[in-house]
Design a protein around this motif. Structure first.
Motif, PDB file in Angstrom:
ATOM      1  N   THR A   4      86.738  36.971 -34.130  1.00  0.00           N
ATOM      2  CA  THR A   4      86.152  34.702 -34.418  1.00  0.00           C
ATOM      3  C   THR A   4      87.318  33.483 -33.693  1.00  0.00           C
ATOM      4  OG1 THR A   4      84.900  35.731 -36.421  1.00  0.00           O
ATOM      5  CG2 THR A   4      85.072  33.496 -35.627  1.00  0.00           C
ATOM      6  N   LEU A   5      88.342  34.153 -34.242  1.00  0.00           N
ATOM      7  CA  LEU A   5      89.604  34.155 -33.991  1.00  0.00           C
ATOM      8  C   LEU A   5      89.741  33.479 -32.250  1.00  0.00           C
ATOM      9  CD1 LEU A   5      92.653  34.382 -36.379  1.00  0.00           C
ATOM     10  CD2 LEU A   5      91.571  31.997 -35.845  1.00  0.00           C
ATOM     11  N   LEU A  46      85.909  35.477 -43.789  1.00  0.00           N
ATOM     12  CA  LEU A  46      84.926  34.856 -42.860  1.00  0.00           C
ATOM     13  C   LEU A  46      83.847  34.093 -43.269  1.00  0.00           C
ATOM     14  CD1 LEU A  46      84.830  37.976 -40.748  1.00  0.00           C
ATOM     15  CD2 LEU A  46      85.545  36.455 -40.318  1.00  0.00           C
ATOM     16  N   LYS A  64      88.064  39.493 -48.882  1.00  0.00           N
ATOM     17  CA  LYS A  64      88.876  39.313 -47.113  1.00  0.00           C
ATOM     18  C   LYS A  64      87.531  38.726 -46.544  1.00  0.00           C
ATOM     19  CE  LYS A  64      90.054  43.511 -46.312  1.00  0.00           C
ATOM     20  NZ  LYS A  64      89.956  45.147 -45.942  1.00  0.00           N
ATOM     21  N   GLY A 122      81.427  48.210 -39.519  1.00  0.00           N
ATOM     22  CA  GLY A 122      81.883  47.872 -40.958  1.00  0.00           C
ATOM     23  C   GLY A 122      81.260  48.545 -41.946  1.00  0.00           C
ATOM     24  N   ALA A 178      86.867  41.690 -36.924  1.00  0.00           N
ATOM     25  CA  ALA A 178      85.583  40.125 -37.133  1.00  0.00           C
ATOM     26  C   ALA A 178      86.639  39.363 -36.909  1.00  0.00           C
ATOM     27  CB  ALA A 178      84.987  40.516 -37.836  1.00  0.00           C
ATOM     28  N   LEU A 179      87.353  39.077 -37.927  1.00  0.00           N
ATOM     29  CA  LEU A 179      88.387  37.908 -38.146  1.00  0.00           C
ATOM     30  C   LEU A 179      88.691  37.836 -36.950  1.00  0.00           C
ATOM     31  CD1 LEU A 179      88.964  35.665 -39.625  1.00  0.00           C
ATOM     32  CD2 LEU A 179      90.580  36.829 -41.003  1.00  0.00           C
ATOM     33  N   PHE A 193      80.961  45.041 -49.959  1.00  0.00           N
ATOM     34  CA  PHE A 193      82.213  46.195 -50.274  1.00  0.00           C
ATOM     35  C   PHE A 193      83.320  45.839 -51.914  1.00  0.00           C
ATOM     36  CE2 PHE A 193      82.596  45.382 -45.218  1.00  0.00           C
ATOM     37  CZ  PHE A 193      82.771  46.450 -45.445  1.00  0.00           C
ATOM     38  N   PHE A 247      85.248  30.936 -42.632  1.00  0.00           N
ATOM     39  CA  PHE A 247      85.800  31.036 -41.287  1.00  0.00           C
ATOM     40  C   PHE A 247      85.059  30.403 -40.385  1.00  0.00           C
ATOM     41  CE2 PHE A 247      87.758  32.098 -37.455  1.00  0.00           C
ATOM     42  CZ  PHE A 247      88.795  30.442 -37.011  1.00  0.00           C
ATOM     43  N   ILE A 248      83.639  31.062 -40.675  1.00  0.00           N
ATOM     44  CA  ILE A 248      83.161  30.929 -39.108  1.00  0.00           C
ATOM     45  C   ILE A 248      81.596  30.012 -39.486  1.00  0.00           C
ATOM     46  CG2 ILE A 248      80.046  32.520 -38.038  1.00  0.00           C
ATOM     47  CD1 ILE A 248      81.910  34.959 -38.449  1.00  0.00           C
ATOM     48  N   SER A 256      86.593  48.903 -44.878  1.00  0.00           N
ATOM     49  CA  SER A 256      87.297  46.823 -44.870  1.00  0.00           C
ATOM     50  C   SER A 256      87.802  46.339 -43.941  1.00  0.00           C
ATOM     51  CB  SER A 256      86.638  46.729 -46.433  1.00  0.00           C
ATOM     52  OG  SER A 256      88.207  46.799 -46.243  1.00  0.00           O
ATOM     53  N   GLY A 257      88.661  47.716 -43.027  1.00  0.00           N
ATOM     54  CA  GLY A 257      88.926  47.064 -41.967  1.00  0.00           C
ATOM     55  C   GLY A 257      88.339  46.960 -41.542  1.00  0.00           C
ATOM     56  N   LEU A 286      86.456  44.420 -40.939  1.00  0.00           N
ATOM     57  CA  LEU A 286      86.707  42.490 -41.526  1.00  0.00           C
ATOM     58  C   LEU A 286      87.732  42.084 -40.841  1.00  0.00           C
ATOM     59  CD1 LEU A 286      85.468  42.621 -45.160  1.00  0.00           C
ATOM     60  CD2 LEU A 286      84.180  41.552 -43.167  1.00  0.00           C
ATOM     61  N   GLU A 287      89.070  42.650 -40.878  1.00  0.00           N
ATOM     62  CA  GLU A 287      90.040  41.490 -39.451  1.00  0.00           C
ATOM     63  C   GLU A 287      89.433  41.761 -38.497  1.00  0.00           C
ATOM     64  OE1 GLU A 287      91.650  44.818 -41.698  1.00  0.00           O
ATOM     65  OE2 GLU A 287      91.834  43.482 -43.652  1.00  0.00           O
ATOM     66  N   VAL A 332      80.716  43.426 -38.220  1.00  0.00           N
ATOM     67  CA  VAL A 332      80.538  43.282 -39.851  1.00  0.00           C
ATOM     68  C   VAL A 332      79.683  44.593 -39.865  1.00  0.00           C
ATOM     69  CG1 VAL A 332      80.164  42.193 -41.376  1.00  0.00           C
ATOM     70  CG2 VAL A 332      81.969  41.284 -39.910  1.00  0.00           C
TER      71      VAL A 332
END
Lengths: 93, 173
Positions: free
Chosen positions: A72-73, B73, B69, A56, A68-69, B59, B76-77, A62-63, A65-66, A53
């Motif tokens: 995290t998953l 997170l 977006k 970014g 990082a998502l 952002f 979620f986190i 901002s890409g 962030l995906e 993050v």
């Protein structure tokens, strides 16, 4: 002024996160038992996702962030699978 | 992006990063696993939330519109990280209870029992030494030049052939 503040401030925050990841990785290596290692692994994963993050924000993309998502998953899935393995001795039963 | 927004973003990012650092430091410094489970959640909840709030503000301000977006997170986190910690703490409790039970039952030569905390290791060591002391009463551990497995083979030979040559080194030294 704004650019310099953002650059140095986000770089300092990134450095703090890097030190935190190094400390958690030390616990991951040294941890005396398996559950200590899994806990440190979770902390390493979270610190790495927060560093993504921070990448970014520093690059203005901002890409990240995906990424990082997704990270995290994956960290949640692997940590809960490891915890289940420590509890039962097998992951899928 | 105005200066005020940049100051807010940098302060939030520094606060979250230092919270994550404090959490990792506590993970390294504290002594037992059940103490270490607490600071790991510090960076996972408040630290991650403030860093992702900084990312959301950054952002959104640089794009000129709301980008949701980072909010994903933020939800979620802090939602999944305590779940992992609770699963891990329950697994650790189950492992500790199983080890206490195995140590109390006396099966001290299991391989996973040797990595217990100090109490279980001391119990296993005492049980092993007691077994050696009661098993090898004749050619036991008072021989200064013999290490453990040598005296164990002497015990085996002594038990098999009524020990004509296992007794003299124990009595001589």
């Amino acid at each position: 002024m704004t650019e310099a503040l953002l650059h140095w401030g986000l770089l300092a925050a990134h450095a703090l996160l890097a030190v935190g990841l190094a400390l958690a990785a030390t616990r991951l290596i040294r941890g005396p038992r398996a559950q200590d290692r899994v806990l440190a692994f979770d902390a390493v994963y979270l610190n790495a996702a927060l560093q993504i993050v921070m990448f970014g924000m520093r690059f203005g993309e901002s890409g990240y962030l995906e990424a990082a998502l997704v990270m995290t998953l994956l960290g949640f899935a692997s940590s809960s699978a490891l915890a289940k393995f420590l509890m039962r001795g097998e992951v899928i039963e | 992006m105005t200066l005020f927004v940049a100051v807010v973003v940098v302060l939030l990012a520094l606060f979250g990063a230092s919270l994550a650092l404090v959490g990792s430091l506590g993970l390294l410094r504290l002594r037992s696993f059940y103490e270490r489970a607490h600071p790991a959640t510090l960076g996972a909840t408040l630290g991650a939330t403030s860093i992702l709030l900084a990312a959301f503000i950054f952002f959104s301000a640089s794009a000129g519109r709301v980008l949701p977006k980072a909010l994903l997170l933020i939800v979620f986190i802090p939602l999944v990280s305590p779940v992992t910690t609770m699963l891990l703490a329950r697994a650790a409790l189950a492992r500790d209870r199983a080890k206490r039970r195995a140590a109390a039952a006396g099966s001290a030569d299991e391989d996973w029992l040797r990595e217990v905390d100090e109490l279980g290791r001391a119990q296993a060591e005492a049980a092993r030494q007691q077994a050696v002391a009661t098993g090898g009463s004749g050619g036991g551990h008072d021989g200064a030049g013999h290490d453990a497995d040598e005296s164990a083979t002497a015990q085996g030979r002594g038990a098999k052939a009524s020990s004509p040559e296992a007794d003299p080194p124990g009595g001589g030294t």
